[in-house]
Write a protein that holds these residues in place. Structure first.
Motif, short mmCIF file in Angstrom:
data_model
loop_
_atom_site.label_atom_id
_atom_site.label_comp_id
_atom_site.label_asym_id
_atom_site.label_seq_id
_atom_site.Cartn_x
_atom_site.Cartn_y
_atom_site.Cartn_z
N GLN A 121 5.88 13.22 1.51
CA GLN A 121 4.71 12.54 1.45
C GLN A 121 6.05 10.20 0.95
OE1 GLN A 121 1.61 12.61 -1.29
NE2 GLN A 121 1.34 14.55 0.00
N ARG A 122 6.72 11.26 0.23
CA ARG A 122 7.68 9.49 -0.99
C ARG A 122 8.67 9.60 -0.08
NH1 ARG A 122 6.63 11.80 -7.02
NH2 ARG A 122 5.08 10.50 -7.89
N ALA A 123 9.25 10.62 0.46
CA ALA A 123 10.16 10.10 1.74
C ALA A 123 9.74 9.54 3.09
CB ALA A 123 10.85 11.95 1.98
N LEU A 124 8.99 9.53 3.81
CA LEU A 124 8.66 8.89 4.26
C LEU A 124 7.57 7.68 4.56
CD1 LEU A 124 6.83 9.31 7.55
CD2 LEU A 124 4.45 10.43 6.72
N ILE A 125 7.56 7.51 3.39
CA ILE A 125 7.01 5.99 2.21
C ILE A 125 7.95 5.69 2.67
CG2 ILE A 125 6.09 4.88 1.35
CD1 ILE A 125 4.46 6.94 0.56
N VAL A 173 9.05 2.05 -11.27
CA VAL A 173 8.88 0.76 -11.82
C VAL A 173 8.39 0.51 -9.80
CG1 VAL A 173 10.38 -1.58 -11.46
CG2 VAL A 173 11.20 0.36 -13.17
N PHE A 174 8.60 0.69 -9.09
CA PHE A 174 8.89 0.63 -7.42
C PHE A 174 7.05 0.57 -6.86
CE2 PHE A 174 7.71 2.34 -3.39
CZ PHE A 174 7.94 0.93 -2.72
N SER A 175 6.32 1.63 -7.39
CA SER A 175 5.39 1.96 -7.26
C SER A 175 4.09 1.33 -8.57
CB SER A 175 4.97 3.69 -7.98
OG SER A 175 5.67 4.13 -7.47
N VAL A 176 4.28 1.38 -9.72
CA VAL A 176 3.70 -0.04 -10.81
C VAL A 176 3.48 -1.32 -10.04
CG1 VAL A 176 3.76 -0.73 -13.08
CG2 VAL A 176 4.32 1.48 -13.05
N ALA A 177 4.68 -1.98 -9.92
CA ALA A 177 4.84 -3.28 -9.24
C ALA A 177 4.46 -3.52 -8.01
CB ALA A 177 6.58 -4.02 -8.81
N SER A 178 4.32 -1.97 -7.02
CA SER A 178 3.58 -2.57 -5.52
C SER A 178 1.92 -2.31 -6.23
CB SER A 178 3.63 -1.16 -4.96
OG SER A 178 4.98 -1.24 -4.58
N PHE A 183 -5.73 1.33 2.12
CA PHE A 183 -5.86 1.76 3.14
C PHE A 183 -5.15 1.52 4.50
CE2 PHE A 183 -9.09 0.62 6.65
CZ PHE A 183 -9.05 1.66 7.48
N LEU A 184 -4.89 -0.10 4.35
CA LEU A 184 -3.77 -0.10 6.01
C LEU A 184 -2.38 0.85 5.71
CD1 LEU A 184 -3.72 -3.88 6.13
CD2 LEU A 184 -5.08 -2.58 7.30
N ALA A 185 -2.08 1.51 4.59
CA ALA A 185 -0.26 2.27 4.10
C ALA A 185 -1.05 2.75 5.28
CB ALA A 185 0.13 1.57 3.31
N ALA A 186 -2.01 3.97 4.61
CA ALA A 186 -2.56 5.15 5.11
C ALA A 186 -2.82 5.26 5.86
CB ALA A 186 -3.65 5.66 4.15
N VAL A 187 -3.45 3.92 6.89
CA VAL A 187 -3.63 4.70 8.24
C VAL A 187 -2.19 4.56 8.98
CG1 VAL A 187 -4.73 3.12 10.20
CG2 VAL A 187 -5.99 3.70 8.47
N TYR A 188 -1.65 3.54 8.33
CA TYR A 188 0.16 3.48 9.61
C TYR A 188 0.51 4.89 9.25
CZ TYR A 188 -1.21 -1.72 10.09
OH TYR A 188 -1.59 -2.91 9.72
N LEU A 189 0.40 5.33 7.74
CA LEU A 189 1.94 6.16 7.57
C LEU A 189 0.65 7.27 8.54
CD1 LEU A 189 2.09 5.74 4.56
CD2 LEU A 189 3.42 5.85 5.86
N THR A 190 0.25 7.45 8.55
CA THR A 190 -0.61 8.66 9.95
C THR A 190 0.28 8.97 11.63
OG1 THR A 190 -2.56 7.59 10.48
CG2 THR A 190 -2.81 8.79 8.74
N HIS A 191 0.09 7.39 11.93
CA HIS A 191 1.11 7.88 12.83
C HIS A 191 2.20 7.84 12.82
CE1 HIS A 191 1.62 6.67 17.12
NE2 HIS A 191 2.78 5.54 16.36
N GLY A 210 1.09 -1.11 0.31
CA GLY A 210 0.16 -0.20 0.17
C GLY A 210 0.80 1.26 0.32
N GLY A 211 1.98 1.20 1.41
CA GLY A 211 2.77 2.34 0.41
C GLY A 211 3.53 2.36 -1.34
N GLY A 212 3.74 1.86 -1.49
CA GLY A 212 3.93 1.54 -2.80
C GLY A 212 2.66 2.34 -3.74
#
Length: 344
Positions: free
Chosen positions: A43-47, A121-126, A178-186, A27-29
């Motif tokens: 945002q990308r640096a945080l991910i 490449v990272f994002s499309v594969a994700s 959804f999981l990635a977005a929730v985790y990244l808020t914290h 989800g981060g990808g």
């Protein structure tokens, strides 16, 4: 409880853990691909900072689950690897390209063009990998894998390209995002970044309701056993209620900006969804030909697997807890507060 049922629960448990941890990495990808606004670089640096220390570790659960499957239930593993060899091969390639691109983006020659190339490449594969993973799950649940004796006779494409399987793939992709977005808020180190991912989590969490409804409705024709298991058994109905409550609680906690608790609620929601699939299909691994009992290895092999699993858990689980504690994120505003204290 029979030993094959215990081992089956262990396999389901590893896949739940992979969805909660490895799924969030995928989800981060997705959010790396969809980064936008004045803070898209942040945002990308945080991910990258959130995924960096643990992205390889999370594949441990997938590996353990597969080892338990092919060692404990070899007939089912053989059938699934033949029937789904096309999407599984593409899934493995997606995982490999994703990890390679993530590493090369960090250590290749520095420059915007190079980082953009590996980032794509990272994002499309994700995006592709969880979509294929969900389609494989949909194929297994759809009763479309047919066998005669030990041979798969249902073809290599129809089972995972059905409307039901595709809908499960889309739901899986949305759930991981959804999981990635929730985790990244914290894990965000500024309040602004936390708000960026809070909005994404609210939108994605809202979309999961119609996606889950679509999967449920399509299962009536595409996966009748799953439909029966999810709609008519008391335990499955209890899972439905628990999943809905966890989803509403997660959105409410996001709305009130209680990000730590929202992570627990979102993880509970995702875990119950995966568990609901396993419960609705039990005791079949490949319907109608292979059950837990008929596909199981010898009792001696299964006992050794459970012993190895217990010994491995004693070693691996504390190590993972230490790893996550060492790299645990600072809450929003902690970094700026530390800077102000230092300046004072």
């Amino acid at each position: 409880m029979a030993i094959e049922e215990v081992l089956g629960l262990a396999v389901a448990g590893t896949f739940v853990l992979y969805a909660l941890l490895g799924g969030a990495d995928f989800g981060g990808g997705v959010w790396d691909l969809l980064a936008l606004g004045p803070r898209k670089a942040e945002q990308r640096a945080l991910i990258a900072r959130a995924i960096g220390p643990v992205w390889e570790v999370n594949h441990v659960w997938l590996i353990v689950g597969l080892v338990l499957l092919f060692s404990g239930f070899p007939r089912a593993f053989a059938a699934l690897s033949v029937a789904l060899h096309v999407p599984l091969t593409l899934l493995v390639l997606g995982i490999v390209f994703r990890g390679t691109a993530f590493t090369f983006r960090a250590y290749d020659t520095r420059g915007d063009a190079v980082e953009r190339r590996w980032g794509v490449v990272f994002s499309v594969a994700s995006v592709v990998a969880p979509l294929l993973l969900g389609m494989c799950v949909g194929a297994v649940a759809s009763d479309a894998i047919r066998m005669q004796g030990h041979a798969v006779v249902s073809g290599f494409f129809a089972s995972w390209l059905s409307p039901f399987a595709v809908s499960v793939g889309v739901l899986t992709l949305g759930l991981f995002a959804f999981l990635a977005a929730v985790y990244l808020t914290h894990e965000a180190h500024t309040l602004e970044l936390a708000e960026d991912f809070r909005r994404r989590a609210l939108v994605t969490g809202g979309l999961l309701f119609p996606l889950a409804l679509a999967v449920l409705l399509l299962s009536k024709e595409g996966a009748p056993r799953v439909w029966t298991g999810l709609s008519q058994t008391p335990f499955a109905l209890a899972l439905h209620v628990g999943t809905a409550v966890a989803a509403v609680v997660a959105l409410a906690l996001l709305w009130t900006r209680r990000f730590r608790a929202a992570r627990v609620a979102a993880a509970t929601q995702a875990g119950l969804i995966v568990l609901g699939w396993a419960v609705s299909q039990a005791p079949y691994l490949v319907y109608p030909g292979l059950t837990l009992r008929s596909a199981a290895a010898s009792p001696g092999v299964m006992r050794l697997l459970l012993v190895a699993l217990g010994v491995g858990a004693v070693t691996v689980v504390p190590s993972l807890v230490l790893l996550f504690r060492v790299f645990r994120p600072q809450p929003p505003g902690a970094a700026s507060g530390a800077q102000e204290t230092t300046a004072t």
